[in-house]
Design a protein around this motif. Sequence first.
Motif, short mmCIF file in Angstrom:
data_model
loop_
_atom_site.label_atom_id
_atom_site.label_comp_id
_atom_site.label_asym_id
_atom_site.label_seq_id
_atom_site.Cartn_x
_atom_site.Cartn_y
_atom_site.Cartn_z
N THR A 150 61.63 49.59 -23.03
CA THR A 150 60.02 49.21 -23.03
C THR A 150 59.45 50.43 -22.58
N TRP A 164 50.60 53.80 -15.43
CA TRP A 164 50.59 52.32 -15.73
C TRP A 164 52.15 51.72 -16.16
N VAL A 165 52.87 52.82 -16.89
CA VAL A 165 54.10 52.28 -17.02
C VAL A 165 55.04 52.19 -15.87
N GLY A 168 53.84 49.11 -14.06
CA GLY A 168 54.46 48.01 -14.66
C GLY A 168 55.77 47.62 -14.19
N ALA A 171 55.71 45.97 -10.69
CA ALA A 171 55.14 44.43 -10.79
C ALA A 171 56.71 43.83 -11.18
N ALA A 172 57.31 44.22 -12.09
CA ALA A 172 58.64 43.51 -12.56
C ALA A 172 59.52 43.88 -11.22
#
Lengths: 186, 180
Positions: A150, A164-165, A168, A171-172
């Motif tokens: 992803t 941002w990746v 992300g 966050a995961a």
Amino acid sequence: MYGKMKKLWQIFATMFYIGLFTFGGGLAMLPQMKRVFVQKRGWVTEEEIVDYFAVSQSIPGVIATNTSVMIGYRMAGTAGALCAAFGAVLPSFLVLIAVAVFYQAFVAHPVMIGALRGISAAVVALLFYTVWGLRKTTLRGIADVLLCLTAAALLLLLGVNPVWVILGGLAAGLFRAVFRARRRAP
Amino acid sequence: MDLLALYLTFLKIGMFTIGGGLAMLPLMQKELVANGLMTMAETVDMVAISQMTPGPFAVNASTFAGMKLYGVAGAAAATLGVVTPSVVITVFVAKFFIAFSKRQAVQDTMSAVRPVVTGLILAAALSIANEALLRGGTGGADIPAIVMAAAGLILLLTVKKLSPILLIIVCGALGAIFLR
């Protein structure tokens, strides 16, 4: 005292050597760093280096310098961080000072263009090899593989900023940490 | 503009770019061109030369720009400027990160960030391959370079002790001799 000075010199010299042969930006340093710091000297683990890259990408500044600072700090505190940063930057500095003077001859010279085609091919091979080498420590299940693919797709297909990746992924990771903590303490 | 102003300009560039490398270019171009330090054409040269030379793009570009403007002193001012935020901020971050990194919660969190880093490297590999080997889809594939990359990958996978730096040197030399 002698031991400390020797270690600082080693950090500086190693980073200088890596800096001199890094083409293709911050991430292209990873194979060299892994080889020297993890496999040859055993100073840090592969997970640590990967973590440092993640942190370095997500904070301001030059990624290669940030990563060098993290490794240097991990090995010898603030002095180690400064030696690592100095070592990583110095080769660029010296090469560019020399090149800036006669760059017009340099940019268009067929020998340079040929050498760069060869170097780019080597960098491509190294980056694919690095992904392959990292699979054991970073891809520990189907969820990790999906995260990896992803991330690559977001960058390549949608042009999302790497920061941002990584956020992300963070966050995961927070979800995963909470989930695992709950499972451990019923 | 004197050396201090040059230092501060590059400090600003280093401080306000996250993601490194080419992410710095828009701000760098804006600062240099808007302040009349460089023409747009010169920044294009700066980009080309910075990508052809070893080391981080941002450091190369800063040294180049500083050198063009004020010689070696300018190169030193610009380079120190661009790395100052990196060094200061990262030392603080490293202090905290390394202190907490052994905790289980941090390890669990990072276990999801690590696959993302592998994804970033995969993306870099694919985009450099597209750029360098397939020439971005224009002008046809660079067959000798593709063969070299494939041979390099096979060697890396089979010869355990092969140094990445040796591979770069050998491919660079082969390129200089046969691909010019």
